[in-house]
Write a protein that holds these residues in place. Structure first.
Motif, PDB file in Angstrom:
ATOM      1  N   LYS A 172     -19.808 -24.580  -3.968  1.00 24.69           N
ATOM      2  CA  LYS A 172     -20.527 -24.428  -2.692  1.00 24.69           C
ATOM      3  C   LYS A 172     -20.422 -22.990  -2.195  1.00 24.69           C
ATOM      4  N   GLY A 173     -21.307 -22.613  -1.265  1.00 27.87           N
ATOM      5  CA  GLY A 173     -21.399 -21.226  -0.831  1.00 27.87           C
ATOM      6  C   GLY A 173     -20.121 -20.695  -0.231  1.00 27.87           C
ATOM      7  N   THR A 174     -19.538 -21.431   0.733  1.00 26.56           N
ATOM      8  CA  THR A 174     -18.318 -20.932   1.377  1.00 26.56           C
ATOM      9  C   THR A 174     -17.161 -20.897   0.385  1.00 26.56           C
ATOM     10  N   THR A 175     -17.082 -21.929  -0.469  1.00 31.05           N
ATOM     11  CA  THR A 175     -16.027 -21.930  -1.484  1.00 31.05           C
ATOM     12  C   THR A 175     -16.177 -20.745  -2.410  1.00 31.05           C
ATOM     13  N   ALA A 176     -17.437 -20.427  -2.773  1.00 32.92           N
ATOM     14  CA  ALA A 176     -17.666 -19.304  -3.681  1.00 32.92           C
ATOM     15  C   ALA A 176     -17.169 -18.011  -3.062  1.00 32.92           C
ATOM     16  N   LEU A 177     -17.393 -17.860  -1.740  1.00 36.82           N
ATOM     17  CA  LEU A 177     -16.924 -16.629  -1.095  1.00 36.82           C
ATOM     18  C   LEU A 177     -15.411 -16.547  -1.110  1.00 36.82           C
ATOM     19  N   ILE A 178     -14.753 -17.696  -0.865  1.00 36.22           N
ATOM     20  CA  ILE A 178     -13.288 -17.679  -0.871  1.00 36.22           C
ATOM     21  C   ILE A 178     -12.785 -17.325  -2.270  1.00 36.22           C
ATOM     22  N   VAL A 179     -13.444 -17.912  -3.303  1.00 35.43           N
ATOM     23  CA  VAL A 179     -13.013 -17.628  -4.676  1.00 35.43           C
ATOM     24  C   VAL A 179     -13.223 -16.156  -5.005  1.00 35.43           C
ATOM     25  N   ALA A 180     -14.342 -15.564  -4.526  1.00 35.27           N
ATOM     26  CA  ALA A 180     -14.576 -14.137  -4.769  1.00 35.27           C
ATOM     27  C   ALA A 180     -13.490 -13.295  -4.109  1.00 35.27           C
ATOM     28  N   GLY A 181     -13.081 -13.699  -2.911  1.00 31.74           N
ATOM     29  CA  GLY A 181     -11.997 -12.985  -2.255  1.00 31.74           C
ATOM     30  C   GLY A 181     -10.708 -13.087  -3.044  1.00 31.74           C
ATOM     31  N   ILE A 182     -10.455 -14.283  -3.618  1.00 25.42           N
ATOM     32  CA  ILE A 182      -9.245 -14.446  -4.435  1.00 25.42           C
ATOM     33  C   ILE A 182      -9.289 -13.504  -5.635  1.00 25.42           C
ATOM     34  N   GLY A 183     -10.471 -13.370  -6.268  1.00 22.34           N
ATOM     35  CA  GLY A 183     -10.593 -12.469  -7.411  1.00 22.34           C
ATOM     36  C   GLY A 183     -10.269 -11.039  -7.040  1.00 22.34           C
ATOM     37  N   THR A 184     -10.847 -10.574  -5.918  1.00 21.93           N
ATOM     38  CA  THR A 184     -10.539  -9.212  -5.487  1.00 21.93           C
ATOM     39  C   THR A 184      -9.069  -9.064  -5.152  1.00 21.93           C
ATOM     40  N   PHE A 185      -8.483 -10.148  -4.572  1.00 27.44           N
ATOM     41  CA  PHE A 185      -7.068 -10.099  -4.208  1.00 27.44           C
ATOM     42  C   PHE A 185      -6.180  -9.985  -5.440  1.00 27.44           C
ATOM     43  N   ILE A 186      -6.564 -10.695  -6.541  1.00 29.66           N
ATOM     44  CA  ILE A 186      -5.760 -10.606  -7.769  1.00 29.66           C
ATOM     45  C   ILE A 186      -5.698  -9.158  -8.240  1.00 29.66           C
ATOM     46  N   TYR A 187      -6.854  -8.503  -8.235  1.00 32.66           N
ATOM     47  CA  TYR A 187      -6.904  -7.094  -8.646  1.00 32.66           C
ATOM     48  C   TYR A 187      -5.954  -6.250  -7.803  1.00 32.66           C
ATOM     49  N   GLY A 188      -6.115  -6.371  -6.467  1.00 33.25           N
ATOM     50  CA  GLY A 188      -5.278  -5.563  -5.595  1.00 33.25           C
ATOM     51  C   GLY A 188      -3.810  -5.909  -5.721  1.00 33.25           C
ATOM     52  N   ALA A 189      -3.504  -7.214  -5.931  1.00 36.36           N
ATOM     53  CA  ALA A 189      -2.102  -7.630  -6.013  1.00 36.36           C
ATOM     54  C   ALA A 189      -1.441  -7.044  -7.247  1.00 36.36           C
ATOM     55  N   ILE A 190      -2.184  -7.004  -8.372  1.00 36.37           N
ATOM     56  CA  ILE A 190      -1.596  -6.384  -9.564  1.00 36.37           C
ATOM     57  C   ILE A 190      -1.355  -4.904  -9.318  1.00 36.37           C
ATOM     58  N   GLY A 191      -2.309  -4.257  -8.606  1.00 31.61           N
ATOM     59  CA  GLY A 191      -2.118  -2.857  -8.282  1.00 31.61           C
ATOM     60  C   GLY A 191      -0.875  -2.619  -7.451  1.00 31.61           C
ATOM     61  N   PHE A 192      -0.658  -3.486  -6.438  1.00 32.06           N
ATOM     62  CA  PHE A 192       0.507  -3.260  -5.573  1.00 32.06           C
ATOM     63  C   PHE A 192       1.802  -3.710  -6.233  1.00 32.06           C
TER      64      PHE A 192
END
Lengths: 122, 145, 101
Positions: free
Chosen positions: B66-86
């Motif tokens: 669903k649309g809202t779920t997709a946005l949350i999942v996209a945020g999780i993806g970006t967060f994984i990237y940043g979390a590995i960086g930090f």
């Protein structure tokens, strides 16, 4: 002479023609959807230009064969890496543009530029 | 796009096509350091699987985000990237310095490969969810009519 | 308007074709884009990142910060699409507006 031109720099002229087609489409079309499509054509021309600059004669894909890291064997990986992200970003910005077009269509009932400008100035 | 097309040929070919698309997407992701591929392409391929399901079976497809779920999942993806960086900062390196990751490997260079795999998983999740979210947002108006 | 844009396009075409003469020939291994950092990437990427695919090595390791920005741009574009259309006047409202006309 002519062969050198065909092999060496004709592709730049073709890319310039593609780019100019995009600019002409943006300037000349009245419909916002057609303008968006012309902008995408322009984007494709820019991506092609970058990829063409990374070519080397006699080079193959930038994926290492065995452990052979001879420079002349592979084409330049840098433009590929840059344009890979540019393609995906162009996809998502096209999504944003389509969303804006849908809002314009909702508000005015059309996406023709001159009509919308006339109604805005009223 | 609310109801889907619903012909028998489409349904059958869809059932054959979608699993292969998804498996190929995951192959492109995990094999992206050894062959042509990587995070962005894998995200596009996985999104193709979901978009096909949406086109053929409609919004009520079993295989749907669903649309809202997709946005949350996209945020999780970006967060994984940043979390590995930090996380590399926490282990004493610089931002995105994969050589400091705390894994036992034979060769220090393999730490870089592991870090690259991690951020590519993040990129894949972000691209897939964003494409599905854009499709969902653009076709939402058809459901209200 | 059509004449002005055609004239503009012709001027720009002249400029582009003139500039294309100075660009490096296709396939020239010693041209400017192929010399500065690209040989370094090709020579060292396998021993530094253990990844035979140099495009992935450049994308995710040498230029990882850049790719973080690109991922954020994609995410924000998705968010923007969702937010622009989530406050859109729905079809129902549009039909009411149609009744007023």
């Amino acid at each position: 002479m002519i062969q050198e031109f065909l092999a060496g720099s004709l592709i730049y002229w073709l890319i310039a023609i593609l780019f100019l087609l995009g600019i002409y489409g943006i300037l000349d079309n009245n419909n916002f959807m057609k303008k968006l499509m012309a902008m995408n054509i322009m984007q494709v021309a820019v991506i092609l230009f970058f990829l063409v600059l990374g070519q080397k004669s006699g080079g193959t894909l930038p994926i290492m064969i065995g452990h052979d890291n001879n420079v002349d064997l592979y084409i330049n990986p840098l433009p590929h890496a840059l344009m890979l992200t540019a393609i995906v970003v162009s996809l998502s910005t096209t999504g944003v543009a389509l969303a804006l077009l849908m809002r314009i269509q909702d508000h005015y009932g059309e996406i023709e530029e001159d009509d919308i400008l006339r109604r805005m100035n009223k | 796009m609310n109801r889907g097309f619903g012909s028998i040929v489409l349904d059958t070919s869809f059932r054959v096509l979608v699993p292969f698309t998804l498996v190929y997407g995951i192959y492109v992701l995990v094999h992206g350091e050894y062959s042509p591929g990587g995070g962005f392409q894998a995200g596009a391929l996985l999104a193709v699987g979901v978009v096909l399901a949406r086109l053929v079976q409609g919004r009520e497809a079993a295989f749907n985000i669903k649309g809202t779920t997709a946005l949350i999942v996209a945020g999780i993806g970006t967060f994984i990237y940043g979390a590995i960086g930090f996380s590399t900062i926490l282990f004493g390196g610089k931002f995105l310095e994969y050589g400091k990751l705390p894994f036992k490997v034979h060769d220090p260079a393999e730490l870089h490969a592991l870090g690259m795999l991690g951020i590519e998983i993040g990129v894949t999740i972000c691209v897939m969810a964003t494409i599905v979210g854009i499709l969902d947002a653009l076709t939402r108006g058809e459901d209200l009519s | 308007m059509k004449k002005i844009s055609l004239l503009l396009i012709i001027i720009m075409a002249g400029m582009y074709f003139y500039a294309a003469v100075g660009l490096p020939l296709i396939g020239d291994a010693n041209s400017a884009p192929n010399t500065h950092v690209a040989p370094r990437y090709i020579e060292k990427s396998y021993e530094e990142t253990a990844s035979p695919n140099m495009v992935t090595a450049v994308l995710a390791d040498y230029r990882g910060y850049d790719t973080l920005g690109e991922t954020t741009v994609i995410f924000i574009a998705g968010l923007a699409t969702f937010l622009i259309l989530s406050t859109a006047p729905s079809k129902k409202k549009e039909e009411e507006g149609g009744d007023n006309k």
